[in-house]
Design an enzyme around this catalytic site. Structure first.
Site, PDB file in Angstrom:
ATOM      1  NE  ARG A 271      -7.488  11.314   5.658  1.00 42.99           N
ATOM      2  CZ  ARG A 271      -7.920  10.872   6.838  1.00 42.99           C
ATOM      3  NH1 ARG A 271      -7.099  10.174   7.628  1.00 42.99           N
ATOM      4  NH2 ARG A 271      -9.144  11.098   7.254  1.00 42.99           N
TER       5      ARG A 271
ATOM      6  N   GLY B 286       1.308  -1.425   4.308  1.00 49.11           N
ATOM      7  CA  GLY B 286       1.712  -0.136   3.758  1.00 49.11           C
ATOM      8  C   GLY B 286       2.548   0.700   4.699  1.00 49.11           C
ATOM      9  CG  HIS B 287       2.245   3.604   8.675  1.00 47.42           C
ATOM     10  ND1 HIS B 287       3.119   3.391   9.713  1.00 47.42           N
ATOM     11  CD2 HIS B 287       2.078   4.951   8.578  1.00 47.42           C
ATOM     12  CE1 HIS B 287       3.449   4.542  10.242  1.00 47.42           C
ATOM     13  NE2 HIS B 287       2.846   5.513   9.576  1.00 47.42           N
TER      14      HIS B 287
ATOM     15  CD  GLU C  95      -7.040  -0.281   1.114  1.00 48.31           C
ATOM     16  OE1 GLU C  95      -6.658   0.829   1.485  1.00 48.31           O
ATOM     17  OE2 GLU C  95      -6.792  -1.322   1.758  1.00 48.31           O
TER      18      GLU C  95
ATOM     19  CG  ASN D 140      -1.893   1.129   1.257  1.00 45.86           C
ATOM     20  OD1 ASN D 140      -1.534   2.261   0.988  1.00 45.86           O
ATOM     21  ND2 ASN D 140      -3.150   0.825   1.574  1.00 45.86           N
TER      22      ASN D 140
ATOM     23  CD  GLU E 190      -7.082  -6.001   3.233  1.00 50.98           C
ATOM     24  OE1 GLU E 190      -7.274  -5.776   2.026  1.00 50.98           O
ATOM     25  OE2 GLU E 190      -6.304  -5.317   3.927  1.00 50.98           O
TER      26      GLU E 190
ATOM     27  CG  HIS F   6      -5.310  -1.333   9.709  1.00 53.03           C
ATOM     28  ND1 HIS F   6      -5.547  -0.192   8.982  1.00 53.03           N
ATOM     29  CD2 HIS F   6      -5.094  -0.920  10.976  1.00 53.03           C
ATOM     30  CE1 HIS F   6      -5.487   0.864   9.794  1.00 53.03           C
ATOM     31  NE2 HIS F   6      -5.202   0.450  11.007  1.00 53.03           N
TER      32      HIS F   6
ATOM     33  NE  ARG G  93      -7.973   7.524   4.468  1.00 48.57           N
ATOM     34  CZ  ARG G  93      -8.802   7.282   5.494  1.00 48.57           C
ATOM     35  NH1 ARG G  93      -9.921   7.969   5.597  1.00 48.57           N
ATOM     36  NH2 ARG G  93      -8.517   6.346   6.377  1.00 48.57           N
TER      37      ARG G  93
ATOM     38  CB  THR H 167      -5.313   5.023   9.881  1.00 53.61           C
ATOM     39  OG1 THR H 167      -5.239   4.050   8.833  1.00 53.61           O
ATOM     40  CG2 THR H 167      -5.311   4.305  11.231  1.00 53.61           C
ATOM     41  CB  THR H 168      -9.084   2.020   8.072  1.00 55.90           C
ATOM     42  OG1 THR H 168      -8.973   2.612   6.780  1.00 55.90           O
ATOM     43  CG2 THR H 168     -10.324   1.142   8.108  1.00 55.90           C
TER      44      THR H 168
ATOM     45  CG  HIS I 196      -7.871   4.269   1.163  1.00 57.21           C
ATOM     46  ND1 HIS I 196      -7.918   4.285   2.534  1.00 57.21           N
ATOM     47  CD2 HIS I 196      -9.135   4.522   0.746  1.00 57.21           C
ATOM     48  CE1 HIS I 196      -9.161   4.529   2.924  1.00 57.21           C
ATOM     49  NE2 HIS I 196      -9.914   4.674   1.853  1.00 57.21           N
TER      50      HIS I 196
ATOM     51  CG  HIS J 246       0.621   6.332   4.877  1.00 54.57           C
ATOM     52  ND1 HIS J 246      -0.274   7.356   5.117  1.00 54.57           N
ATOM     53  CD2 HIS J 246       0.004   5.196   5.239  1.00 54.57           C
ATOM     54  CE1 HIS J 246      -1.373   6.844   5.642  1.00 54.57           C
ATOM     55  NE2 HIS J 246      -1.230   5.543   5.709  1.00 54.57           N
TER      56      HIS J 246
END
Ligand SMILES: CC(=O)[C@@H](O)[C@H](O)COP(=O)(O)O
Ligand SMILES: NCC(=O)COP(=O)(O)O
Length: 238
Positions: free
Chosen positions: A49, A213-214, A70, A7, A151, A191, A45, A100-101, A43, A10
């Site tokens: 953002r 991702g992060h 996403e 992902n 997921e 996540h 959004r 975040t989610t 993602h 970021h």
């Protein structure tokens, strides 16, 4: 051995900090592929953002592995997805004020809306996954909507305050994975997964994709994106 979806949200977060043109998440996607990524996740959004519409358009032309978009199950995003045609769409919940989610999609409470969105995407040849908590009712309802995958949200596992709590969350993920497989769903996870907590998750039989991702972006700031992906890929290759 699960596939690795990287992902790149970021990378765009760093760019948007100055509203400028770098770092470009498109560059990160190329380096992720060179590092062994099996997929690229992004993602878009509603509040834009981090990932921008332009990023999605360009990556559709450049990504050579599976492209997983996403998005919220909203009309605006569905129109975009039908136009861009990613390989997969993962429907995720969004709240404007969230950092975040925060949890999985409530498929039970929003079944009709999710069904309408999923049917349009599948009719266009786009695989559909639902980002849900590892919960029996959510999995049963997801099955009834005839999506391709779920997921499972690994946030509670990742944020567990001690080993006992982590073990409890892990067992819930294993149970939910087995239930998903019993219902002929593909089971993905994501996540909050990191280089420190991913190995037990990667060893769960039947999990076909991890979206991370992060933690990869954080490691990439130190060692470079291709190397960060290569290190994560080797960790999950069990
Ligand atoms: C659904 C999920 O856990 C992530 O893929 C999502 O992208 C998190 O949102 P941010 O990327 O905005 O943190
Ligand atoms: N769906 C999870 C994802 O794509 C990446 O989540 P994170 O690793 O950034 O927490």
């Amino acid at each position: 051995m699960p596939a690795l979806g990287v992902n790149i949200d970021h990378v765009a977060t760093v760019r948007q900090a100055r509203r400028t043109i770098e770092p470009d998440p498109v560059w990160a996607a190329v380096l992720a592929e060179l590092g062994g990524a099996d997929g690229i996740t992004l993602h878009l959004r509603e509040d834009r953002r981090h990932i921008q519409d332009r990023d999605l358009q360009v990556m559709r032309q450049t990504v050579q592995v599976k492209m997983n978009l996403e998005m919220a199950a909203e009309e605006e995003m569905t129109v975009i997805a039908l136009s861009v045609k990613p390989d997969q769409v993962t429907l995720v919940p969004e709240k404007r004020e969230e950092i975040t989610t925060e949890g999985g999609l409530d498929v039970v409470a929003n079944a009709a809306k999710i069904k309408t969105c999923a049917e349009q995407l599948k009719a266009a040849g786009i695989e559909v996954s639902l980002f849900i908590d590892p919960d029996e009712r959510q999995i049963e309802t997801a099955t009834s909507l005839q999506v391709d995958a779920v997921e499972l949200h690994t946030g509670r596992y990742a944020d567990a305050v001690n080993a006992l709590a982590r073990e409890r969350e892990f067992e819930q993920l294993v149970t939910a994975t087995n239930l998903g497989i019993d219902h002929d769903l593909l089971v993905h996870m994501g996540h909050g997964l990191t280089y420190r907590n991913v190995s037990p998750i990667a060893e769960i039989d039947g999990v076909s994709e991890l979206n991370i991702g992060h933690s990869i972006v954080a490691r990439a700031l130190m060692v470079g994106f291709e190397e960060a992906v290569r290190e994560m890929k080797s960790l999950i290759t069990v």
